[in-house]
Design a protein around this motif. Structure first.
Motif, PDB file in Angstrom:
ATOM      1  N   THR A 118      94.179  82.407  42.666  1.00  0.00           N
ATOM      2  CA  THR A 118      92.812  82.126  42.793  1.00  0.00           C
ATOM      3  C   THR A 118      92.463  81.811  41.063  1.00  0.00           C
ATOM      4  O   THR A 118      92.326  82.708  40.361  1.00  0.00           O
ATOM      5  N   ARG A 127      93.192  84.503  48.541  1.00  0.00           N
ATOM      6  CA  ARG A 127      94.020  83.722  49.248  1.00  0.00           C
ATOM      7  C   ARG A 127      95.470  83.899  49.578  1.00  0.00           C
ATOM      8  O   ARG A 127      96.011  84.643  48.654  1.00  0.00           O
ATOM      9  N   TYR A 139      97.695  79.894  56.277  1.00  0.00           N
ATOM     10  CA  TYR A 139      97.031  80.177  55.157  1.00  0.00           C
ATOM     11  C   TYR A 139      95.584  80.555  55.289  1.00  0.00           C
ATOM     12  O   TYR A 139      94.869  80.310  56.352  1.00  0.00           O
ATOM     13  N   GLN A 141      91.913  81.459  52.874  1.00  0.00           N
ATOM     14  CA  GLN A 141      91.522  81.505  51.727  1.00  0.00           C
ATOM     15  C   GLN A 141      90.230  82.514  51.650  1.00  0.00           C
ATOM     16  O   GLN A 141      89.596  82.754  50.587  1.00  0.00           O
TER      17      GLN A 141
END
Length: 153
Positions: A118, A127, A139, A141
């Motif tokens: 990040t 993340r 994924y 975040q």
């Protein structure tokens, strides 16, 4: 405005940019936060978006997004996973326990986690890419609060 306040605003902008990008994908039917439903309650999958084939223990529908829509750092992490490393963080490749049950239920050790850097973060950030033994990639975040399933290379 003080320097500390400017720094906080800059960091906030760096964190919100990918979030807004994925939110934009959700508005187009290409992705969303996945995971638990928000204040508006659960929603039906959008046209062209398939639910995960996992067991019902995974909460909510996990939307699919193309790898090309992820932040550049996530795309680099996916390439490192495909190449088998080398990984920049000591914890990369360790078991992801899925304790939040936001991914399809699988036996312990099925999922591995990898850090997605990040920008501007002084630590590993929030993340991650989660890789399943079956080749699936997810994924997050927001440090496992929500997921999207990644399609393509």
């Amino acid at each position: 405005m003080t320097l500390g306040r400017r720094l906080r605003r800059t960091l906030l902008a760096l964190v919100l940019a990918p979030l807004l990008a994925l939110t934009g994908l959700a508005a187009c039917g290409g992705g969303s936060s996945g995971g638990d439903a928000g204040a508006s309650g659960p929603s039906a999958p959008r046209t062209g978006v398939r639910q995960s084939s996992g067991t019902p223990k995974a909460r909510g529908a996990i939307r699919e997004v193309p790898a090309s829509s992820l932040p550049a750092e996530a795309q680099r992490t996916l390439k490192l996973i495909a190449a088998g490393g080398p990984f920049p963080y000591r914890k990369d490749g360790t078991t992801f326990g899925n304790r939040e049950r936001r991914l399809p239920a699988e036996p312990n050790g099925y999922y591995r986690e990898y850090t997605v850097p990040t920008p501007g973060s002084g630590d590993r950030g929030a993340r991650r890419v989660i890789a399943g033994k079956g080749g699936e990639r997810y994924y997050t975040q927001d440090h496992y609060r929500s997921f999207v399933r990644v399609t393509g290379g």
